[in-house]
Enzyme design. Structure first.
Site, mmCIF file in Angstrom:
data_model
loop_
_atom_site.group_PDB
_atom_site.id
_atom_site.type_symbol
_atom_site.label_atom_id
_atom_site.label_comp_id
_atom_site.label_asym_id
_atom_site.label_seq_id
_atom_site.Cartn_x
_atom_site.Cartn_y
_atom_site.Cartn_z
ATOM 1 N N TYR A 40 73.233 15.977 16.127
ATOM 2 C CA TYR A 40 73.924 15.074 17.043
ATOM 3 C C TYR A 40 72.950 14.548 18.080
ATOM 4 O O TYR A 40 71.803 15.018 18.180
ATOM 5 C CB TYR A 40 75.093 15.791 17.734
ATOM 6 C CG TYR A 40 74.692 16.743 18.840
ATOM 7 C CD1 TYR A 40 74.058 17.948 18.564
ATOM 8 C CD2 TYR A 40 74.916 16.401 20.173
ATOM 9 C CE1 TYR A 40 73.687 18.809 19.587
ATOM 10 C CE2 TYR A 40 74.548 17.259 21.202
ATOM 11 C CZ TYR A 40 73.937 18.462 20.903
ATOM 12 O OH TYR A 40 73.556 19.303 21.918
ATOM 13 N N ARG A 59 65.630 9.844 18.102
ATOM 14 C CA ARG A 59 65.633 11.314 17.920
ATOM 15 C C ARG A 59 66.744 11.730 16.963
ATOM 16 O O ARG A 59 66.578 12.655 16.168
ATOM 17 C CB ARG A 59 65.783 12.024 19.270
ATOM 18 C CG ARG A 59 65.714 13.545 19.120
ATOM 19 C CD ARG A 59 65.769 14.273 20.446
ATOM 20 N NE ARG A 59 67.013 14.024 21.157
ATOM 21 C CZ ARG A 59 67.270 14.449 22.382
ATOM 22 N NH1 ARG A 59 66.369 15.149 23.044
ATOM 23 N NH2 ARG A 59 68.426 14.190 22.964
ATOM 24 N N LYS A 152 68.048 18.936 17.054
ATOM 25 C CA LYS A 152 69.300 18.874 17.825
ATOM 26 C C LYS A 152 70.488 19.077 16.884
ATOM 27 O O LYS A 152 71.215 18.141 16.541
ATOM 28 C CB LYS A 152 69.377 17.536 18.572
ATOM 29 C CG LYS A 152 70.276 17.585 19.798
ATOM 30 C CD LYS A 152 70.015 16.436 20.714
ATOM 31 C CE LYS A 152 71.071 16.263 21.779
ATOM 32 N NZ LYS A 152 71.256 17.401 22.682
ATOM 33 N N GLU A 184 63.974 26.945 28.052
ATOM 34 C CA GLU A 184 64.718 25.789 28.568
ATOM 35 C C GLU A 184 66.073 26.299 29.039
ATOM 36 O O GLU A 184 66.244 27.506 29.199
ATOM 37 C CB GLU A 184 64.852 24.713 27.491
ATOM 38 C CG GLU A 184 65.547 25.203 26.225
ATOM 39 C CD GLU A 184 65.737 24.134 25.164
ATOM 40 O OE1 GLU A 184 65.631 22.936 25.474
ATOM 41 O OE2 GLU A 184 66.018 24.514 24.015
ATOM 42 N N LEU A 208 64.118 21.967 22.941
ATOM 43 C CA LEU A 208 64.442 20.619 22.479
ATOM 44 C C LEU A 208 63.532 19.638 23.220
ATOM 45 O O LEU A 208 63.436 19.717 24.458
ATOM 46 C CB LEU A 208 65.902 20.285 22.781
ATOM 47 C CG LEU A 208 66.324 18.932 22.228
ATOM 48 C CD1 LEU A 208 66.625 19.035 20.733
ATOM 49 C CD2 LEU A 208 67.523 18.373 22.960
HETATM 50 N N1 PLP Z 1 67.649 21.284 25.858
HETATM 51 C C1 PLP Z 1 68.819 21.479 25.254
HETATM 52 C C2 PLP Z 1 69.087 22.797 24.591
HETATM 53 C C3 PLP Z 1 69.794 20.468 25.237
HETATM 54 O O1 PLP Z 1 70.958 20.668 24.620
HETATM 55 C C4 PLP Z 1 69.519 19.239 25.908
HETATM 56 C C5 PLP Z 1 70.492 18.149 25.925
HETATM 57 O O2 PLP Z 1 71.555 18.215 25.368
HETATM 58 C C6 PLP Z 1 68.281 19.083 26.539
HETATM 59 C C7 PLP Z 1 67.365 20.125 26.497
HETATM 60 C C8 PLP Z 1 67.927 17.806 27.275
HETATM 61 O O3 PLP Z 1 67.666 16.770 26.355
HETATM 62 P P1 PLP Z 1 67.912 15.234 26.734
HETATM 63 O O4 PLP Z 1 67.123 14.959 27.976
HETATM 64 O O5 PLP Z 1 67.400 14.470 25.570
HETATM 65 O O6 PLP Z 1 69.396 15.069 26.945
#
Ligand code: PLP
Length: 295
Positions: A40, A59, A152, A184, A208
């Site tokens: 997703y 992505r 993701k 993270e 991620l």
């Molecule tokens: N890390 C995780 C585990 C996430 O689920 C997300 C966003 O959903 C992010 C980092 C941040 O990613 P982004 O800046 O692309 O939303």
């Protein structure tokens, strides 16, 4: 755009069908429900403009490719559909969600059971960016996820449990660590400022690669702020000048307490510069799409 172009509270798409999220029906044999067999992406709008739409969609297609799913709609068509949905939803503040799953097939682990046709899901619903003018509280938790954190996928049980734990502790987010190494958060990336530099975990399979993370890094470099993409420890985080998290919904949010202890607060001007740059970039994107408006 005229008012008449809006008119729905939310909107959903599933394999060619368009309805409200509440009305949409999904077949029982969707492999997403048995296996979380899909990927997703998610983004947020300002004035109906999904921020970093192209980066998020790129992505999304990459994630799908990583698990051998072909998104059943070309990039440009999906992009146009997303923008159309954003125009149709009443609230100008929205969450945009896209998902591709292996499709429908009698339950069986190997994906030859999937019938060969992936599913595409899209929805747009009212939602808001996390404000940057307040402080956030976090807890730390051991990162017990598997080693596909860079894809993701919709296998989010650990993130669901971490977020529930954070909520129960009266906090906004859970910061994850493997041993001493901070990875993270449950649904965002976490960064520290130390000695005038931004330090953030490198992009490997433990995090991620956040779109928002990449944009903050690029902006810091443009502003002459040193960026160090190296792991940091829980102890380094607790002693940092500032700690903040980023995601599509949190452009740059300051963390003021971790596990009930105050953190950061030692470089507020630097953090404010990064926040201001984040908001300026968002406004630039809004103007690029809604040019006629004074965004
Ligand atoms: N890390 C995780 C585990 C996430 O689920 C997300 C966003 O959903 C992010 C980092 C941040 O990613 P982004 O800046 O692309 O939303």
């Amino acid at each position: 755009m005229t008012r008449e172009e809006h008119g729905v509270e939310n909107i959903a798409y599933y394999n060619g069908k368009i309805a409200s999220i509440e009305e949409m029906m999904i077949p029982m044999n969707e492999r997403s429900s048995y296996f979380g067999d899909g990927v997703y992406d998610a983004m947020f709008t300002v004035e109906r403009v999904p921020l970093q739409l192209d980066d998020h969609l790129r992505r999304f297609y990459r994630s799908a490719q990583r698990i051998d799913i072909q998104v059943p709609m070309p990039f440009e068509e999906l992009r146009a559909m997303v923008l159309d949905f954003c125009r149709r939803v009443d609230s100008p503040d929205q969450m945009v969600y896209v998902q591709a799953t292996r499709g429908v097939g009698m339950r069986g682990h190997a994906y030859r059971f999937a019938g060969g046709k992936p599913s595409l899901w899209v929805f747009v619903k009212p939602d808001m960016l996390d404000p940057m003018d307040r402080d956030y509280a976090c807890i730390t938790l051991e990162d017990t996820r598997y080693l596909y954190c860079d894809i993701k996928t919709i296998n989010l049980l650990p993130s669901v449990l971490y977020t529930q734990r954070a909520e129960e502790a009266g906090c906004d987010e859970a910061i994850l660590h493997r041993g001493e190494r901070v990875t993270e958060c449950a649904h965002s990336n976490v960064h520290i400022l130390k000695g005038g530099a931004l330090q953030t975990a490198p992009c490997d399979n433990l995090i991620l690669p956040g779109i928002t993370r990449a944009h903050r890094i690029a902006q810091c470099r443009e502003m002459g702020i040193e960026v160090i993409e190296e792991p940091f420890t829980v102890a380094q985080m607790m002693a940092a000048d500032e700690v903040f998290f980023t995601s599509a919904s949190a452009l740059c949010c300051r963390i003021a307490t971790i596990d009930g202890k105050p953190v950061g607060g030692k470089a507020p001007e630097l953090l404010r510069r990064i926040q201001d740059a984040a908001w300026a970039e968002a406004m630039q994107e809004v103007r690029a799409i809604n040019g006629h408006k004074d965004a």
